[in-house]
Design a protein around this motif. Structure first.
Motif, PDB file in Angstrom:
ATOM      1  N   LEU A  66       0.781  -1.287   0.115  1.00 47.62           N
ATOM      2  CA  LEU A  66      -0.070   0.135  -0.066  1.00 47.62           C
ATOM      3  C   LEU A  66       0.977   1.310   0.389  1.00 47.62           C
ATOM      4  CD1 LEU A  66      -3.062   0.650   1.916  1.00 47.62           C
ATOM      5  CD2 LEU A  66      -0.849   3.005   1.487  1.00 47.62           C
ATOM      6  N   LEU A  67       0.875   1.844  -0.911  1.00 47.32           N
ATOM      7  CA  LEU A  67       2.021   3.029  -0.545  1.00 47.32           C
ATOM      8  C   LEU A  67       0.540   4.510  -0.195  1.00 47.32           C
ATOM      9  CD1 LEU A  67       3.328   3.450  -4.804  1.00 47.32           C
ATOM     10  CD2 LEU A  67       3.853   3.151  -2.610  1.00 47.32           C
ATOM     11  N   SER A  68       0.855   5.349   0.786  1.00 56.16           N
ATOM     12  CA  SER A  68       0.404   5.982   1.092  1.00 56.16           C
ATOM     13  C   SER A  68       0.024   7.048   0.664  1.00 56.16           C
ATOM     14  CB  SER A  68       0.455   6.018   2.925  1.00 56.16           C
ATOM     15  OG  SER A  68       2.792   6.362   2.858  1.00 56.16           O
ATOM     16  N   GLY A  69      -0.430   8.242   1.576  1.00 59.76           N
ATOM     17  CA  GLY A  69      -0.443   9.706   0.864  1.00 59.76           C
ATOM     18  C   GLY A  69       0.977  10.513   2.102  1.00 59.76           C
ATOM     19  N   GLY A  70       1.081  11.285   1.290  1.00 57.56           N
ATOM     20  CA  GLY A  70       1.859  12.723   1.755  1.00 57.56           C
ATOM     21  C   GLY A  70       2.316  13.510   0.657  1.00 57.56           C
ATOM     22  N   HIS A  71       3.649  14.142   0.692  1.00 60.93           N
ATOM     23  CA  HIS A  71       3.801  14.990  -0.592  1.00 60.93           C
ATOM     24  C   HIS A  71       3.480  14.653  -2.159  1.00 60.93           C
ATOM     25  CE1 HIS A  71       6.495  14.640   3.039  1.00 60.93           C
ATOM     26  NE2 HIS A  71       6.953  15.368   3.263  1.00 60.93           N
ATOM     27  N   ASP A  72       3.317  15.878  -2.126  1.00 55.48           N
ATOM     28  CA  ASP A  72       3.154  16.278  -3.271  1.00 55.48           C
ATOM     29  C   ASP A  72       4.605  15.203  -4.243  1.00 55.48           C
ATOM     30  OD1 ASP A  72       0.675  18.135  -2.989  1.00 55.48           O
ATOM     31  OD2 ASP A  72       1.892  19.374  -3.777  1.00 55.48           O
ATOM     32  N   VAL A  73       4.233  15.344  -5.666  1.00 57.62           N
ATOM     33  CA  VAL A  73       5.097  14.312  -5.971  1.00 57.62           C
ATOM     34  C   VAL A  73       6.143  15.156  -6.965  1.00 57.62           C
ATOM     35  CG1 VAL A  73       5.316  12.650  -7.752  1.00 57.62           C
ATOM     36  CG2 VAL A  73       3.446  12.258  -6.296  1.00 57.62           C
ATOM     37  N   SER A  74       7.328  14.862  -7.057  1.00 57.26           N
ATOM     38  CA  SER A  74       8.350  16.116  -7.154  1.00 57.26           C
ATOM     39  C   SER A  74       7.252  16.431  -8.545  1.00 57.26           C
ATOM     40  CB  SER A  74      10.074  16.041  -6.914  1.00 57.26           C
ATOM     41  OG  SER A  74      10.157  16.925  -8.633  1.00 57.26           O
ATOM     42  N   LEU A  86       2.789  24.593  -6.156  1.00 55.07           N
ATOM     43  CA  LEU A  86       2.845  23.130  -5.487  1.00 55.07           C
ATOM     44  C   LEU A  86       2.770  23.139  -4.201  1.00 55.07           C
ATOM     45  CD1 LEU A  86       4.117  20.223  -6.506  1.00 55.07           C
ATOM     46  CD2 LEU A  86       6.311  21.495  -6.617  1.00 55.07           C
ATOM     47  N   GLY A  87       3.186  22.272  -4.057  1.00 56.24           N
ATOM     48  CA  GLY A  87       3.138  21.945  -1.733  1.00 56.24           C
ATOM     49  C   GLY A  87       4.630  21.426  -2.067  1.00 56.24           C
ATOM     50  N   ASP A  88       4.785  21.056  -0.544  1.00 51.12           N
ATOM     51  CA  ASP A  88       5.857  20.530  -0.001  1.00 51.12           C
ATOM     52  C   ASP A  88       6.823  18.886  -1.096  1.00 51.12           C
ATOM     53  OD1 ASP A  88       6.773  22.027   1.347  1.00 51.12           O
ATOM     54  OD2 ASP A  88       5.712  21.383   3.449  1.00 51.12           O
ATOM     55  N   VAL A  89       7.636  19.194  -1.749  1.00 54.26           N
ATOM     56  CA  VAL A  89       8.070  18.125  -2.538  1.00 54.26           C
ATOM     57  C   VAL A  89       8.855  17.038  -1.475  1.00 54.26           C
ATOM     58  CG1 VAL A  89       7.387  18.494  -4.360  1.00 54.26           C
ATOM     59  CG2 VAL A  89       9.619  18.843  -3.874  1.00 54.26           C
ATOM     60  N   PHE A  90       9.125  15.873  -1.699  1.00 58.67           N
ATOM     61  CA  PHE A  90      10.663  15.052  -0.888  1.00 58.67           C
ATOM     62  C   PHE A  90      10.529  14.583  -1.669  1.00 58.67           C
ATOM     63  CE2 PHE A  90      10.258  12.572   2.847  1.00 58.67           C
ATOM     64  CZ  PHE A  90      11.970  11.851   2.852  1.00 58.67           C
ATOM     65  N   PRO A  91      12.003  14.652  -2.930  1.00 57.05           N
ATOM     66  CA  PRO A  91      12.560  13.796  -3.445  1.00 57.05           C
ATOM     67  C   PRO A  91      12.961  12.383  -3.553  1.00 57.05           C
ATOM     68  CG  PRO A  91      13.081  15.969  -4.589  1.00 57.05           C
ATOM     69  CD  PRO A  91      11.994  16.225  -2.891  1.00 57.05           C
ATOM     70  N   GLU A  92      13.646  12.272  -2.831  1.00 54.47           N
ATOM     71  CA  GLU A  92      14.288  11.069  -2.081  1.00 54.47           C
ATOM     72  C   GLU A  92      12.348   9.615  -1.925  1.00 54.47           C
ATOM     73  OE1 GLU A  92      16.453  14.167  -0.793  1.00 54.47           O
ATOM     74  OE2 GLU A  92      14.626  13.292  -0.436  1.00 54.47           O
TER      75      GLU A  92
END
Length: 126
Positions: A66-74, A86-92
Motif C-alpha cells: 500500500l503506497l500511502s499519502g504524503g508530500h506532492d510528487v516532484s 506546488l506543495g512540499d515535495v520530498f524527492p527522496e
C-alpha cells in the motif's frame, strides 16, 4: 488461512516543538494499519530509507503493498518544472516509492494506492 502481510510505505515527520525539536520520526497515519487489520491483514510499516536495496528486500517478504499519502510528487519526475502553488515535495521519498513499486511489480503482488500513492504510480508507469 494465513493472514496476508501488507506493507505500508512510511514517511518522515520532523518534530517542530517540545523536547524533541528536529528529531526525525518514521510514521504512517494510523488509519492505514487499522484498516488493514480490519480487512484481515497484518500491516507492516516500511520506514522511509535512502537505501533502496533495503526497500526492495522488504517488499520481497510481503503479500501486498500500500503506497500511502504524503508530500506532492516532484514534477521533475515527469519532466516538468515546479509551478507556483506546488506543495512540499520530498524527492527522496519519490525514489523510495518508485523502488517499492518496482519490487512489488517484479514479485507480482497487489498494489494499493492512496492519494499521493496513485500519483506516484501514474508517474512511475509514465
Amino acid at each position: 488461512m494465513t493472514k496476508p502481510f501488507i506493507g505500508v510505505s512510511g514517511n518522515i515527520l520532523r518534530d517542530t516543538s517540545g523536547a524533541y525539536v528536529d528529531l526525525l520520526r518514521s510514521y504512517v497515519n494510523q488509519d492505514y494499519p487499522r484498516s488493514i487489520e480490519e480487512a484481515g491483514g497484518i500491516p507492516v510499516i516500511i520506514p522511509f530509507t535512502k537505501n533502496l536495496d533495503v526497500a526492495r528486500e522488504t517488499v520481497a517478504k510481503l503479500d501486498a503493498l500500500l503506497l500511502s499519502g504524503g508530500h506532492d510528487v516532484s514534477p521533475l519526475n515527469y519532466g516538468e518544472e515546479p509551478l507556483q502553488g506546488l506543495g512540499d515535495v520530498f524527492p527522496e521519498r519519490d525514489q523510495f516509492d518508485f523502488a517499492l513499486l518496482k519490487a512489488a511489480e517484479e514479485k507480482q503482488i497487489p498494489i494499493f494506492c492512496i492519494c499521493r500513492g496513485i500519483q506516484i504510480l501514474n508517474v512511475y508507469r509514465g
